[in-house]
Design a protein around this motif. Structure first.
Motif, short mmCIF file in Angstrom:
data_model
loop_
_atom_site.label_atom_id
_atom_site.label_comp_id
_atom_site.label_asym_id
_atom_site.label_seq_id
_atom_site.Cartn_x
_atom_site.Cartn_y
_atom_site.Cartn_z
N PRO A 513 0.81 -1.22 0.00
CA PRO A 513 0.00 0.00 0.00
C PRO A 513 0.84 1.27 0.00
O PRO A 513 0.44 2.29 -0.54
N SER A 524 -5.18 -1.44 -0.95
CA SER A 524 -6.39 -1.10 -1.69
C SER A 524 -6.69 0.40 -1.63
O SER A 524 -7.78 0.85 -1.99
N THR A 525 -5.70 1.18 -1.19
CA THR A 525 -5.91 2.62 -1.05
C THR A 525 -5.65 3.39 -2.34
O THR A 525 -6.30 4.40 -2.61
N TYR A 526 -4.68 2.94 -3.14
CA TYR A 526 -4.35 3.59 -4.40
C TYR A 526 -4.17 5.10 -4.23
O TYR A 526 -4.90 5.91 -4.81
N ILE A 631 -1.16 7.26 2.76
CA ILE A 631 -2.46 6.75 3.21
C ILE A 631 -3.08 7.66 4.26
O ILE A 631 -4.28 7.95 4.23
#
Length: 668
Positions: A513, A524-526, A631
Motif C-alpha cells: 500500500p 487497496s488505497t491507491y 495513506i
C-alpha cells in the motif's frame, strides 16, 4: 482533486532580484556557474536565465512522454483487474485517467521474461499456468487471469497507448509473430498461414483489431547476472546471442515440473512416469547429461524395452522433455532425489529472427531491441547492438532500441543507507544527470550505426535501490516524496529536449500500500502520489501536441551535496527546463527546481514569442522536499494554479524550492 489555491503565487517582477542572499552563498550551499557574459545574455552573477527559442523546433512532442510500466501481470496486476466484475478496477481507471498517462506496458519487465501469451487468452478457467521470470521461476506457478485481452480493455478504459514486451528466453519468433497477428490482424486475414489468430481473437469476444504499434523484444537482456537465462554471462558473447541467437552450455541446471521452477519441483516425487523439462529447449541432441541424486542416468530410445531397475530416461531434445520409468519399464527417481542437467541449449533465435517474423505479421509495427547496457559489467563500452547489426549488414533492421537508465543508489553510490534525508535527495539529483547521459550516448550510437530511422525509447526508468537497501529511516518517504517527483520531472524535461518519442517510468501500482515508486501506491488505497500529480500537471502540454523547442539555462545555480560523491562531480544543477509550442499556439515552459530548500529566481526569455503578458501558472511543491501523499495524508501535496502578469516579453519568476512549475503563455 486539483486545488485552485494560490498559496504559492509565482513572483513575476520587472526588476532583477538577486538569486540568493549573501549569507547562503557564504554558507557554500549554492554557487553560481562562472560563465563569461555573451551578447544577449546576462552575466552569471546576475542570476540564471531560462532561454526559450520558440522558433527553433526540435522534435514533435510525444503524448507518450509520461507513460508507465506495470511490474506485475499476475495476481490481477496488484488489483488493477477486478476478477469478480471481470473488468478493470474502476478506481484505478479513474485515477489513471486523471493522471493523463500516455502509454502503459504489458506484461512488464523481469517477471514477464518467461510469459506465455497463448496461455493468457480464452475462457479464464481454461487458461494455462505461467512461470515467473524473476529468479528463474523462484516465485512458483502464476495465474493467467490478467491477459492480453484484459490489458487492452484497461488500455481502452484509460485512453492510453499499448506497448508490449514479447519475451524471448523461451519464446520463438513464431510465437511473437502469432501474438502480433492476434492483436493486429483483421478477421478473415491470415498473414502467415497456420492458425487464424484474428479469428481466435474474435472468438474470444474482440472482433476488431487492437492495432498495437509498439513492441519490444526481451527485457533487460544485458543484465547478464540476473536475466541472462539461456545466454552467456559474458556480456560480449551475450550481446551477439541476443542479436543473432546461438547455443550455450548449461551446467548443473535444475529441471522444471510444468510451470513450476522452484527447487522442490526438480526433485523426484516417487511416482511412476515422471516427466520434467529442461529450462531452455531445444537442446543440441546428445549434449545432455541427466543426474538423479548426483548419479548419471542413461538415455534410451524406448522405455518400454528396458527392465524395472534400469536407471534410464527418454529424451526429446526439441521440447526438452525428460521422461522416467514407471518401475516396470525403467526405474522411478527416488522421492526427493534432485534431478539436474548439463546440456547445450540451442540453437536459439536472436532479435534479428524475431524482427523478421514480427514484421512479416505486420510491417506497420515498431519492433524495438532491448540490448542497451548501463554499466561496464553489463557490457557498456563493448560493441553495441547497433554496431553488431551494422557489421552483419542489418543496420536498418530494427525500429528502435530501448534503454532502462535507472539510478541505482546501491550500485551507483556504493552504500546501502542514508544518514540524512538530504543525502537521499542529493543522490536522486546526482544520479539523474548520469541517467540522461546514458540516453544521449545511445542516441549518438544509433546515429552512427543505423541506416534506418531507428530511435531510442525508454520502457523503464526511475530512482531506486534494486535490493541491498539498508537503513533509510532518515528518509522513509523517499519512494514517493518530492525528491522522487522532481527526479522524474527532471528526466521528462531532458527527454523532451532529446526528442525521445516514448518514455515509461516507474510502475503504475505496487504490491505494498505504501508503494515502491508507484504512481498510484498500492492496493487497496491507491494513493494519488506526487508522481501522479506531476503527470497530471504535464498532461495538458503533452495533449496539446506541437513540438519541443530549444531551451537553455545560463548561469544555472549549482547545489553542493551534503555528502561528497567524487564520481558525480562537486555539484548538480538546481534547475532543469524544457519548453513546447503546442498545436494550439501556446508556449509552455516547464522548470524544475531541485534545490531542497531554496527558491531560485530566474529571468525567463521567450525569444521569438510575443505573448499577451498574462501567464497561467501551475506549481507542485509541498512544504518540504520530503513531503509526500500517503495513506494517512493523501492531500499534503497538491497541484496549485494561479495567474500572473508577465509583461509582453522577458520576465522574472521565482521558482519555489523542490518544485515543478509550468508557465503557459498565449500569443499576443
Amino acid at each position: 482533486m486539483v486545488s485552485e489555491r494560490t498559496t504559492r503565487p509565482a513572483l513575476l517582477r520587472s526588476a532583477v532580484v538577486p538569486l540568493v542572499a549573501a549569507g547562503l552563498l557564504a554558507a557554500g550551499l549554492i554557487s553560481t556557474t562562472d560563465r563569461p557574459a555573451r551578447a544577449g545574455t546576462r552575466p552569471a552573477d546576475e542570476g540564471p536565465v531560462v532561454r526559450v527559442q520558440a522558433k527553433d523546433r526540435l522534435a514533435p512532442l510525444s503524448p507518450y512522454l509520461t507513460g508507465v510500466n506495470i511490474d506485475q501481470w499476475f495476481g490481477n496486476s496488484h488489483g488493477l483487474w477486478d476478477p469478480v466484475r471481470d473488468a478493470p478496477n474502476p478506481e484505478v481507471v479513474a485515477k489513471t485517467r486523471r493522471t493523463g498517462l500516455g502509454m502503459v506496458r504489458f506484461p512488464g519487465g523481469t517477471s514477464a521474461n518467461l510469459y506465455d501469451w497463448k496461455k493468457g487468452i480464452g475462457p479464464t478457467a481454461e487458461r494455462g499456468c505461467q512461470t515467473d521470470g524473476s529468479a528463474n521461476g523462484g516465485a512458483g506457478v502464476l495465474d493467467s487471469v490478467y491477459g492480453p485481452d484484459e490489458y487492452m480493455e484497461f488500455v481502452a478504459a484509460t485512453g492510453t497507448e499499448p506497448e508490449i514486451m514479447t519475451p524471448m528466453a523461451n519464446s520463438t519468433p513464431a510465437d511473437a509473430a502469432d501474438w502480433v497477428e492476434y492483436m493486429n490482424a483483421a478477421v478473415g486475414t491470415n498473414p502467415r498461414g497456420g492458425v487464424a489468430w484474428a479469428q481466435r481473437r474474435a472468438d474470444n469476444g474482440h472482433p476488431a483489431p487492437y492495432g498495437v504499434k509498439f513492441w519490444e523484444v526481451g527485457n533487460e537482456p544485458d543484465r547478464v547476472n540476473s536475466q541472462n537465462y539461456w545466454r552467456s554471462t559474458d556480456p560480449v558473447i551475450a550481446a551477439r546471442q541476443y542479436a543473432f541467437g546461438g547455443s550455450q552450455a548449461q551446467v548443473g541446471q535444475r529441471l522444471a515440473r510444468g510451470c513450476d521452477r522452484r527447487p522442490a519441483a526438480s526433485a523426484g516425487d516417487g511416482k511412476p512416469g515422471q516427466q520434467l523439462t529442461l529450462y531452455y529447449p531445444p537442446a543440441v541432441p546428445g549434449s545432455q547429461t541427466i543426474k538423479v541424486g548426483g548419479a548419471v542416468w542413461s538415455e534410451v530410445a524406448d522405455l518400454s524395452a528396458v527392465g524395472p531397475d534400469e536407471k534410464v530416461y527418454a529424451f526429446d531434445p526439441k521440447t526438452g522433455a525428460v521422461r522416467f520409468g514407471d518401475g516396470v519399464h525403467g526405474a522411478i527417481p527416488p522421492d526427493d532425489a534432485e534431478v539436474r542437467a548439463d546440456y547445450t541449449s540451442g540453437p536459439k533465435p536472436g532479435f534479428a529472427d524475431f524482427y523478421d517474423a514480427m514484421k512479416q505479421a505486420d510491417p506497420a509495427i515498431d519492433v524495438c531491441a532491448s540490448w542497451a547496457p548501463v554499466t561496464v559489467a553489463s557490457g557498456l563500452g563493448n560493441a553495441s547492438f547497433a554496431e553488431l547489426m551494422a557489421r552483419a549488414g542489418r543496420a536498418g533492421d530494427y525500429d528502435c532500441v530501448l534503454i532502462h537508465p535507472y539510478t541505482n543508489f546501491l550500485r551507483d553510490f556504493g552504500d546501502a543507507d542514508w544518514e540524512t534525508a538530504r543525502e537521499g535527495h542529493d543522490e536522486h539529483m546526482l544520479g539523474e544527470a548520469r541517467a540522461t547521459s546514458l540516453v544521449r550516448d545511445l542516441q549518438a550510437d544509433l546515429a552512427e550505426h543505423s541506416t534506418g530511422q531507428a530511435y531510442v525509447g525508454i520502457s523503464e526508468f526511475g530512482a531506486l535501490w534494486f535490493g541491498g537497501q539498508g537503513d533509510v529511516s532518515a528518509y522513509p518517504s523517499w519512494t514517493t516524496a518530492m525528491s522522487h517527483a522532481t527526479y522524474m520531472a527532471s528526466q521528462w524535461t531532458r527527454y523532451a529536449q532529446l526528442g525521445v518519442p516514448w518514455v515509461l517510468g516507474n510502475t503504475l501500482i505496487s504490491e505494498a500500500p505504501t508503494g515502491l515508486r508507484a504512481v498510484l501506491g498500492g492496493p487497496s488505497t491507491y494513493v494519488y502520489t506526487v508522481d501522479a500529480l506531476v503527470r497530471e500537471q504535464l498532461a495538458p502540454m503533452l495533449r496539446a501536441g506541437g513540438a519541443s523547442v530549444r531551451t537553455s539555462l545560463d548561469g544555472n545555480p549549482q547545489v553542493v551535496p551534503v555528502e561528497p560523491e567524487p564520481g558525480f562531480g562537486p555539484s548538480y544543477d538546481a534547475l532543469t527546463a524544457t519548453a513546447t509550442v503546442g498545436a494550439d499556439g501556446k508556449l509552455r515552459i516547464v522548470v524544475v527546481n531541485r534545490h531542497p530548500d531554496q527558491a531560485v529566481t530566474a529571468k525567463v526569455v521567450p525569444a521569438g514569442y510575443r505573448h499577451t503578458g498574462q501567464a497561467k501558472v501551475s506549481t507542485i511543491a509541498g512544504e518540504d522536499f520530503t513531503s509526500f501523499n500517503g495513506i494517512e495524508n493523501p492531500d499534503d501535496v497538491q497541484l496549485e494554479h494561479s495567474t500572473a502578469k508577465a509583461g509582453s516579453g522577458d520576465f522574472e519568476y521565482s521558482f519555489a524550492a523542490h518544485s515543478v512549475t509550468v508557465l503557459e503563455l498565449s500569443k499576443g
